[in-house]
Design an enzyme around this catalytic site. Structure first.
Site, mmCIF file in Angstrom:
data_model
loop_
_atom_site.group_PDB
_atom_site.id
_atom_site.type_symbol
_atom_site.label_atom_id
_atom_site.label_comp_id
_atom_site.label_asym_id
_atom_site.label_seq_id
_atom_site.Cartn_x
_atom_site.Cartn_y
_atom_site.Cartn_z
ATOM 1 N N GLU A 12 59.237 0.640 9.659
ATOM 2 C CA GLU A 12 58.332 1.766 9.441
ATOM 3 C C GLU A 12 58.770 3.026 10.175
ATOM 4 O O GLU A 12 58.648 4.137 9.646
ATOM 5 C CB GLU A 12 56.908 1.382 9.862
ATOM 6 C CG GLU A 12 56.276 0.296 9.001
ATOM 7 C CD GLU A 12 56.609 -1.115 9.485
ATOM 8 O OE1 GLU A 12 57.437 -1.249 10.400
ATOM 9 O OE2 GLU A 12 56.032 -2.077 8.940
ATOM 10 N N PHE A 15 50.585 0.229 11.090
ATOM 11 C CA PHE A 15 52.034 0.444 11.031
ATOM 12 C C PHE A 15 52.364 1.896 10.656
ATOM 13 O O PHE A 15 53.444 2.389 10.966
ATOM 14 C CB PHE A 15 52.668 -0.503 10.023
ATOM 15 C CG PHE A 15 52.303 -1.948 10.232
ATOM 16 C CD1 PHE A 15 51.992 -2.425 11.500
ATOM 17 C CD2 PHE A 15 52.252 -2.827 9.168
ATOM 18 C CE1 PHE A 15 51.645 -3.752 11.701
ATOM 19 C CE2 PHE A 15 51.906 -4.160 9.365
ATOM 20 C CZ PHE A 15 51.603 -4.624 10.631
ATOM 21 N N ARG A 71 42.667 -0.771 0.247
ATOM 22 C CA ARG A 71 43.506 -0.903 -0.940
ATOM 23 C C ARG A 71 42.667 -1.284 -2.147
ATOM 24 O O ARG A 71 42.981 -0.913 -3.281
ATOM 25 C CB ARG A 71 44.580 -1.979 -0.723
ATOM 26 C CG ARG A 71 45.746 -1.558 0.133
ATOM 27 C CD ARG A 71 46.745 -2.691 0.266
ATOM 28 N NE ARG A 71 46.161 -3.861 0.897
ATOM 29 C CZ ARG A 71 46.304 -5.114 0.488
ATOM 30 N NH1 ARG A 71 47.018 -5.382 -0.587
ATOM 31 N NH2 ARG A 71 45.750 -6.119 1.145
#
Length: 318
Positions: free
Chosen positions: A63, A88, A172
Site C-alpha cells: 500500500e 491500510f 463496500r
C-alpha cells in the site's frame, strides 16, 4: 434542505457506486487512473481493469508503494484514484500520504473501505477507528464520510475536480438510502435533514440513517431533534454549527469512528473556540480496538445501534 428518500431501503453497494463514478471519469478524462492493492475482487475495481487495462494498476499488497506510485503519476499529469481497506489506506501509509502527497502538493484521491464496525469478519487488524483523525492532520486535506450510494458517487466525481489529498470512507456493501438520485452536495457544507428545537444531532457516514431513526423515536417522547449530515468532516461547516446550535439544549455527535480526533472532536473544537456554551455528547468508540464479528454484531458491541444511541441521548438529558 436537500431532498430525502421517502423510505430508507438498502441502496446499491457503495463499491459499485465508486467504480461507476470512476468509469465515467475515465471515459471523460484520459488522465484518470485507478490503483488497487490486491483487493480488486473485494472492491469491484477489476471492472476498471477490464474497461481500460492501461489505466489500472494493481500494486499487490504494497500500500505504501501504491501511494508513492500515485504521487508520481500525479507529477506526470495523471489524476489517481486509489483503494484499499480503510486502515491500510491511512494508518499503514500515513507517512507517504503526508510527505509524497500533502507536503509535495500532489493530488491523490482515496477510497478507504469498510471503516469501523463494517469491517466484519476481517477483524481487529483491519478495523479503523482512527482514519479520520489521521487524515485531519494533513494540511488542506479533504475528509468525507459517505452516508449512502448517491452521496458516495457524487463525492468521487467531485474529488476529480480538485487538487490535493482527498479521502472518503464508506462501506463496500449496501447501506440505507438517504438521498434521491441526482441530489447535489457541496464539499465543506453540511445538510439539514430534519428540523427540531431541543437537540442538535450531527452525524456522518452510515450512521446518518440511525440519526434519523433516533430523531423520530425521540419525537414520540416529546424531544425534538434537528439532524445534520456532516458528510465533510474536513473542512467542517463551522458556520452551520454556529447557526443551528442557537437555542438547543444539547449537541450530539454520532460517528462510526473514535470520538477522539473524529467528528465529535471537530465539533467540540468549534463549540469551544466560538464560546458556544452547549452541553456536548459524543457517541462513537472510546479507547477500544476492533474485533471479529458480523457488522450487525459489532455495531451493537460498540453501542452504535439506533436503540442504543437513543438511550444514550435520553440518559444524557437527565
Amino acid at each position: 434542505m436537500v431532498e430525502l428518500k421517502e423510505n430508507r431501503e438498502l441502496g446499491p453497494e457503495l463499491r459499485s457506486c465508486v467504480v461507476s463514478a470512476i468509469e465515467e471519469l475515465m471515459a471523460e478524462n484520459e488522465t484518470v487512473v485507478a490503483l488497487e492493492a490486491d483487493l480488486g475482487a473485494a472492491s469491484g475495481w477489476n471492472r476498471l481493469a477490464s474497461a481500460d487495462p492501461q489505466r489500472f494498476i494493481n500494486v499487490g499488497i504494497a500500500e505504501a508503494n501504491m501511494i508513492g506510485v500515485a504521487a508520481g503519476l500525479n507529477l506526470a499529469g495523471y489524476t489517481p484514484f486509489v483503494h484499499t481497506f480503510g486502515p491500510f489506506a491511512t494508518r499503514r501509509v500515513f507517512d507517504q500520504l503526508f510527505l509524497s502527497g500533502g507536503y509535495s502538493k500532489n493530488t491523490i484521491n482515496i477510497y478507504g473501505s469498510d471503516p469501523g464496525f463494517t469491517v466484519g469478519h476481517n477483524g481487529g487488524t483491519h478495523t479503523t477507528w482512527e482514519d479520520v483523525a489521521l487524515l485531519r492532520m494533513i494540511p488542506e486535506a479533504v475528509v468525507c464520510d459517505a452516508a449512502d450510494a448517491v452521496q458516495m458517487k457524487w463525492i468521487i466525481k467531485e474529488f476529480s475536480k480538485h487538487k490535493g489529498i482527498h479521502y472518503v470512507r464508506g462501506n463496500r456493501k449496501s447501506v440505507q438510502s438517504i438521498y434521491v438520485e441526482g441530489t447535489e452536495f457541496q464539499l465543506g457544507k453540511g445538510n439539514v435533514l430534519a428540523e427540531g428545537e431541543d437537540i442538535l444531532i450531527i452525524a456522518a457516514g452510515q450512521l446518518v440513517s440511525e440519526a434519523l431513526t433516533v430523531s423520530k423515536e425521540l419525537l414520540k417522547q416529546g424531544i425534538r431533534c434537528e439532524v445534520i449530515d456532516m458528510f465533510t468532516i474536513k473542512p467542517l461547516d463551522r458556520q452551520l454549527i454556529k447557526d443551528e446550535v442557537c437555542g438547543k439544549k444539547r449537541v450530539v455527535t454520532i460517528e462510526n469512528h473514535s470520538i477522539t480526533g473524529g467528528l465529535g472532536s471537530a465539533v467540540a473544537e468549534v463549540l469551544a473556540e466560538e464560546n458556544l456554551a452547549v452541553p456536548l455528547l459524543r457517541i462513537g468508540v472510546d479507547e477500544q480496538f476492533g474485533q471479529v464479528g458480523t457488522p450487525e454484531y459489532l455495531q451493537e458491541v460498540y453501542g452504535l445501534t439506533a436503540e442504543q444511541i437513543k438511550n444514550k441521548v435520553i440518559e444524557s438529558m437527565k
